[in-house]
Design an enzyme around this catalytic site. Structure first.
Site, PDB file in Angstrom:
ATOM      1  N   THR A   1      75.691  37.538  20.260  1.00 51.93           N
ATOM      2  CA  THR A   1      76.394  36.852  21.445  1.00 51.93           C
ATOM      3  C   THR A   1      76.500  34.616  21.589  1.00 51.93           C
ATOM      4  O   THR A   1      77.543  35.110  22.683  1.00 51.93           O
ATOM      5  CB  THR A   1      75.880  37.169  22.984  1.00 51.93           C
ATOM      6  OG1 THR A   1      74.766  36.675  23.168  1.00 51.93           O
ATOM      7  CG2 THR A   1      76.068  38.485  22.698  1.00 51.93           C
TER       8      THR A   1
ATOM      9  N   ASP B   1      73.221  32.433  22.941  1.00 55.47           N
ATOM     10  CA  ASP B   1      73.178  30.231  23.512  1.00 55.47           C
ATOM     11  C   ASP B   1      73.803  31.089  25.194  1.00 55.47           C
ATOM     12  O   ASP B   1      74.418  30.432  26.179  1.00 55.47           O
ATOM     13  CB  ASP B   1      74.768  30.752  22.827  1.00 55.47           C
ATOM     14  CG  ASP B   1      75.777  30.711  23.924  1.00 55.47           C
ATOM     15  OD1 ASP B   1      76.321  32.011  23.304  1.00 55.47           O
ATOM     16  OD2 ASP B   1      77.172  30.537  22.949  1.00 55.47           O
TER      17      ASP B   1
ATOM     18  N   ASP C   1      79.329  38.953  26.882  1.00 52.22           N
ATOM     19  CA  ASP C   1      77.892  39.372  26.208  1.00 52.22           C
ATOM     20  C   ASP C   1      77.298  41.298  26.134  1.00 52.22           C
ATOM     21  O   ASP C   1      76.817  41.495  25.821  1.00 52.22           O
ATOM     22  CB  ASP C   1      76.564  38.336  25.894  1.00 52.22           C
ATOM     23  CG  ASP C   1      77.147  37.323  25.702  1.00 52.22           C
ATOM     24  OD1 ASP C   1      78.361  37.297  25.047  1.00 52.22           O
ATOM     25  OD2 ASP C   1      77.694  35.690  26.344  1.00 52.22           O
TER      26      ASP C   1
ATOM     27  N   ASN D   1      77.220  27.441  23.772  1.00 48.89           N
ATOM     28  CA  ASN D   1      77.616  27.202  25.319  1.00 48.89           C
ATOM     29  C   ASN D   1      77.195  26.028  26.329  1.00 48.89           C
ATOM     30  O   ASN D   1      77.808  24.903  26.637  1.00 48.89           O
ATOM     31  CB  ASN D   1      76.805  28.164  26.662  1.00 48.89           C
ATOM     32  CG  ASN D   1      78.016  29.411  26.399  1.00 48.89           C
ATOM     33  OD1 ASN D   1      79.159  29.714  26.293  1.00 48.89           O
ATOM     34  ND2 ASN D   1      77.413  30.565  26.364  1.00 48.89           N
TER      35      ASN D   1
END
Ligand code: BDR
Ligand code: CA
Length: 310
Positions: free
Chosen positions: A124, A9, A240, A38
């Site tokens: 992630t 994201d 991430d 996000n």
């Protein structure tokens, strides 16, 4: 070499995970799939394509997935990643195409069309796409080599006292993924809070001086400010890419076999990754938690990837 699908994201640290995977000689990045997190799905998908455009990655398919969590409402992280989800650098208009299949189907197809046990799923962002893929085509469970997740933490949270953003934004999805019969490695806050982009790291990246390294520097400048203002960090944790680093070189990340389950109903603890460290570890356990990062080796992998990309 390790084949991976990266479900993400982007996201400042997601962008760095993409760059690390693309630049590493050890990793074969088969697909990028996106999930709301996000920022909204449209924004993070645009960001994934913009990052690919910046680094000249034209052959990796990019597919958009879930725009909402399984059960609860969507919650984005504007105070960490900005309005666009990738504030800081000026983003180019993406020139790489968007796949016309859904992320969930691309994950399934890619896993089914490659030899069993060869693909690691790296997540992630929220686990919505991965959970849906597991439910839609259960045959992938046995075929996936390992699921490596940035999410959770056994000691602390960042979106509640005990929960981390990627898990608390879709706890039901996380519950599905952690309870399936595949190997899950949780690269949580315990590990990623050791992956700080300190000033000397930023200086090293600056000195590489390519368009990709300059892009990372601009990302890190924004990320540093946000983590200072809103989370009290001197240097930002670059969460991430720790997942990808672990797959490139497992000696960068120490892991422990520990049962982990996801709290769904706690009034104060929903989204907590409950890790059971009691002796003895059950024989059948297939969840692992990351405990210790080799900081030097980690950043060296990023510098290497940047010089490979050129
Ligand atoms: C995680 O949340 C997101 O904001 C980051 O990209 C990372 O995946 C850290 O809690
Ligand atoms: Ca992320």
């Amino acid at each position: 070499s390790g084949k991976i699908i990266l479900d993400c994201d982007p996201g400042h640290d997601d962008a760095i995970a993409i760059i690390l995977a693309y630049g590493s000689a050890e990793i074969d990045l088969l697909a990028i799939t996106t999930v709301a997190g996000n920022q909204t799905l449209d924004k993070v998908t645009n960001n994934a394509r913009a990052v690919s455009t910046v680094i000249g990655m034209t052959d990796t398919p990019i597919a958009a997935g879930s725009e909402k969590p399984l059960v609860q409402e969507i919650e984005v992280a504007g105070e960490i990643h900005g309005e666009s989800g990738l504030d800081g650098p000026k983003l180019p208009k993406p020139t790489v195409p968007l796949s016309d299949v859904n992320a969930v189907d691309l994950i399934i197809e890619t896993v089914m069309n490659n030899p069993s046990g060869t693909i690691s799923l790296v997540a992630t962002g929220s686990l919505t796409n991965v959970a849906l893929a597991a439910r839609k085509e259960p045959k992938i469970i046995k075929r996936v080599k390992e699921v490596v997740i940035m999410g959770g933490g056994y000691n602390t949270g960042n979106w509640s006292a005990v929960a981390e953003f990627n898990i608390i934004t879709d706890p039901e999805a996380a519950h599905i993924v952690f309870n399936e019969d595949w190997k899950v490695t949780m690269v949580g806050l315990d590990l990623t809070h050791q992956a700080l982009a300190t000033q000397d790291v930023v200086t090293n990246i600056k000195s590489i001086n390519t368009s990709t390294s300059n892009f990372i520097v601009e990302l890190l400048e924004f990320f540093t400010d946000m983590y200072k203002q809103n989370q009290g960090f001197e240097a930002p944790p670059v969460h991430d890419p720790c997942t990808v680093a672990y797959l490139i070189d497992p000696s960068v990340v120490t892991t422990l076999s520990v049962p982990v389950d996801i709290e769904l109903t706690g009034k104060l603890t929903r989204g907590m990754t409950v890790a059971d460290f009691r002796y003895p570890i059950p024989k059948e356990n297939n969840t692992f938690v990351a405990t210790k990062l080799n900081h030097t080796k980690f950043w060296d992998l990023i510098y290497d990837a940047l010089s490979n990309i050129g």
